[in-house]
Scaffold this active site. Sequence first.
Site, PDB file in Angstrom:
ATOM      1  N   CYS A   2       0.728  -1.398   0.071  1.00 59.84           N
ATOM      2  CA  CYS A   2       0.072  -0.539   0.240  1.00 59.84           C
ATOM      3  C   CYS A   2       0.756   1.170  -0.098  1.00 59.84           C
ATOM      4  CB  CYS A   2      -0.951  -0.378   1.256  1.00 59.84           C
ATOM      5  SG  CYS A   2      -1.345  -1.026   1.456  1.00 59.84           S
ATOM      6  N   ARG A  27       1.519   1.590  -5.653  1.00 56.97           N
ATOM      7  CA  ARG A  27       2.067   0.459  -4.534  1.00 56.97           C
ATOM      8  C   ARG A  27       1.171   0.306  -4.652  1.00 56.97           C
ATOM      9  NH1 ARG A  27       6.709   1.657  -1.970  1.00 56.97           N
ATOM     10  NH2 ARG A  27       5.816   0.300  -0.720  1.00 56.97           N
ATOM     11  N   TRP A  74      -3.833  -1.961  -1.814  1.00 54.01           N
ATOM     12  CA  TRP A  74      -3.568  -3.380  -2.376  1.00 54.01           C
ATOM     13  C   TRP A  74      -4.070  -4.152  -1.206  1.00 54.01           C
ATOM     14  CZ3 TRP A  74      -1.307  -7.664  -2.115  1.00 54.01           C
ATOM     15  CH2 TRP A  74      -1.166  -8.859  -2.916  1.00 54.01           C
ATOM     16  N   ASN A 100       0.771  -0.087   6.118  1.00 54.75           N
ATOM     17  CA  ASN A 100       1.262  -0.829   5.424  1.00 54.75           C
ATOM     18  C   ASN A 100       1.920  -2.295   5.674  1.00 54.75           C
ATOM     19  OD1 ASN A 100       2.743  -1.800   3.133  1.00 54.75           O
ATOM     20  ND2 ASN A 100       3.999  -0.274   2.659  1.00 54.75           N
ATOM     21  N   GLY A 101       1.502  -2.902   5.047  1.00 50.13           N
ATOM     22  CA  GLY A 101       2.161  -4.358   6.261  1.00 50.13           C
ATOM     23  C   GLY A 101       1.353  -5.675   6.342  1.00 50.13           C
ATOM     24  N   GLU A 483      11.558 -13.037 -19.102  1.00 49.05           N
ATOM     25  CA  GLU A 483      10.192 -12.233 -19.276  1.00 49.05           C
ATOM     26  C   GLU A 483       9.303 -12.458 -20.146  1.00 49.05           C
ATOM     27  OE1 GLU A 483      10.616 -10.015 -17.003  1.00 49.05           O
ATOM     28  OE2 GLU A 483      10.837  -8.422 -17.637  1.00 49.05           O
ATOM     29  N   LYS A 487       5.854 -10.613 -18.692  1.00 47.77           N
ATOM     30  CA  LYS A 487       5.320  -9.448 -19.168  1.00 47.77           C
ATOM     31  C   LYS A 487       3.426  -9.042 -20.005  1.00 47.77           C
ATOM     32  CE  LYS A 487       6.759  -7.137 -17.772  1.00 47.77           C
ATOM     33  NZ  LYS A 487       8.307  -7.070 -16.481  1.00 47.77           N
ATOM     34  N   GLU A 490       1.162 -10.108 -17.044  1.00 50.03           N
ATOM     35  CA  GLU A 490       0.693  -8.842 -15.524  1.00 50.03           C
ATOM     36  C   GLU A 490       0.068  -7.894 -16.607  1.00 50.03           C
ATOM     37  OE1 GLU A 490       4.012  -8.088 -13.930  1.00 50.03           O
ATOM     38  OE2 GLU A 490       5.477  -7.554 -15.436  1.00 50.03           O
ATOM     39  N   HIS A 506       9.376 -31.917 -24.227  1.00 53.46           N
ATOM     40  CA  HIS A 506       8.778 -32.640 -23.760  1.00 53.46           C
ATOM     41  C   HIS A 506       7.544 -32.289 -22.903  1.00 53.46           C
ATOM     42  CE1 HIS A 506      13.714 -34.300 -23.435  1.00 53.46           C
ATOM     43  NE2 HIS A 506      13.344 -32.874 -23.982  1.00 53.46           N
ATOM     44  N   LYS A 605       3.984  -2.646  -7.531  1.00 58.69           N
ATOM     45  CA  LYS A 605       4.963  -2.241  -7.914  1.00 58.69           C
ATOM     46  C   LYS A 605       5.774  -2.964  -6.711  1.00 58.69           C
ATOM     47  CE  LYS A 605       8.278  -0.309 -10.751  1.00 58.69           C
ATOM     48  NZ  LYS A 605       8.253  -1.250 -11.696  1.00 58.69           N
TER      49      LYS A 605
END
Length: 610
Positions: A2, A27, A74, A100-101, A483, A487, A490, A506, A605
């Site tokens: 947050c 955030r 968040w 925040n936490g 990567e 991208k 997300e 495989h 983020k």
Amino acid sequence: MCGIVGYIGQKNCVPILIEGLKRLEYRGYDSAGLGVHTSNNIDVVKTKGKVATLEKAASEVKLKGKIGIGHTRWATHGEPNQVNAHPHSNDDFSISLIHNGIIENYAALKKGLIKKGYVFKSDTDSEVIVNLIDSFIKLNHTLFESVRSALNLVEGTYGIAVLYNKEPDKIIVARKGSPLVIGIGDGEHFIASDVNALITHTSQVVYLEDDEIAEIYADRFVARTITDEEAIKIVHEIDMSPEEITKGGYDHYMLKEIMEQPESIANSFRGRLLHEEGLVKLGGLVDIEDEFAESERIIITACGTSWHSGLVGEYMFEQFAEIPTEVDYASEFRYRNPIVRQTDSMLFISQSGETADTLAAMREAKRRGALCLGVCNVVGSSIARESHAGSYIHAGPEIGVASTKAFTSQLVVLALMSVFIGRKKHMSIIDGQKILKEMEKIPGKVEQILKLNDHIEAIAEKFVNANNFLYLGRGYNFPVALEGALKLKEISYIHAEGYPAAEMKHGPIALIDENMPVVFLAPQDSVYDKVISNIEEVKARKGKIIAVASENDDKIDSLVDYTIKIPETIRMLMPILNVIPLQLLAYHIAVKKGLDVDQPRNLAKSVTVE
Ligand code: AGP
């Protein structure tokens, strides 16, 4: 995850808090709220959704005051709605708290408080803290003392800010595991979870450390430890301009950050290349350079995109530094019984420098005696401060939730580190010079690739309705495949997987039919022919192929559906070039799907909870 902000001074705090929250919205953005001291009360306004909704609600009720706190959330405990939004208040609304936490023992604490008659309004863990503070206030403790006593009972992580209507001249803040910075103004103070929210107001900041608690007034602040010892704080000067955190005319931060890469990459190596001697200068490693070079093993630990750059780092360190290298997810490392020896060096790669798992993994490694090096972007972040040494990547602020320019700058710094060690060991001056010369050409080559933006956008158009994607690459390009897939996932919410190209046979080959787009990383390197064979295998099964290939490769066009031709470079630097088309492809697909690429659903983020 947050974002938290606060202001105390002579101005109306509401626009300051709203502006700060907008800068921190990356955030968390599921709900937001403000708590503002008014004559005898604390007025609270909370809304579900983004900060713009909160701004409207605050203006409708004409919220105004000189001391206030704000939060963008968040969700961890409790669904994103107005009740669960912060600030949280005690029963009579005299105390207001943002957090925040995660409070790990909240269930037990809540049970105890309920027994004492406390009634909970929300489903959050944070409400426990405000009621705990209230229970100490009721014993006639000051706010500072009550916060301190409450935090002594709490297990978990927090960055908090608290207002109390009977002590209307101060904000109390405290930190454990979640970042908190105090901005010093002229007769005013600001608080925030990161400096982005402060830099339009002041460049002078103080970082609160874990287990510290501070009493903030308009004209001064006093910091102590949670065990009530004096905490000596140093004022840092932030070297960042407000322009660096605007969109600079682009529709999204992500696109701006992709387009900035020629410059951000150059910033990552600027002043660090000693061409004549084929050497690399990394100021942050000077004190430990021999210890680092003599490591028997390097362990790289990180999360997400930073973990992908760590995988590329593994190839670099083994090839050029000739040191066995392992790469571990920070979340896995910290909960195993990892074998860490005093002869190991550990690298902690983190854009934010605040990722909870990476930070915790570093603390564990420090306890076990390893040399701990940070590779961070955010200056003054927890990992940067707590590591023994390290190198900043100097990518500049990255606001888009999907990491782009931080990834390429991490790769630059890892390449520099591997040459730094290599030249101390077996690497010749000629080889050193060759790598540095190639490194210097990278920004120009990135510029060339960015000119393919329209071409990549046209390819993206064809895949807007795809449900799945495969990304395949070998060697240095395998982490690039991972990567590229991350991208796309997300920001476009399309299921995508990255694989080493040879692994396709495989298992994943079973997925291939005419509806499966496959992105191949196919530069003309030593495994080119093998990748071509994999392309043939996909083609035989009617998969739709997009190939990122070398600019002078004429053979590949007839084999694939779409090509993105890019300049060549040496193998170790190829990932820096190859990832850029994948960033643009993901960006354009997401935009064409009408999605919010800067604030994708469910993401934040900087993941400051585990
Ligand atoms: C990248 O696009 C992601 N948003 C995420 O995987 C990120 O890289 C990860 O959370 C690690 O963050 P850090 O680099 O700040 O530690």
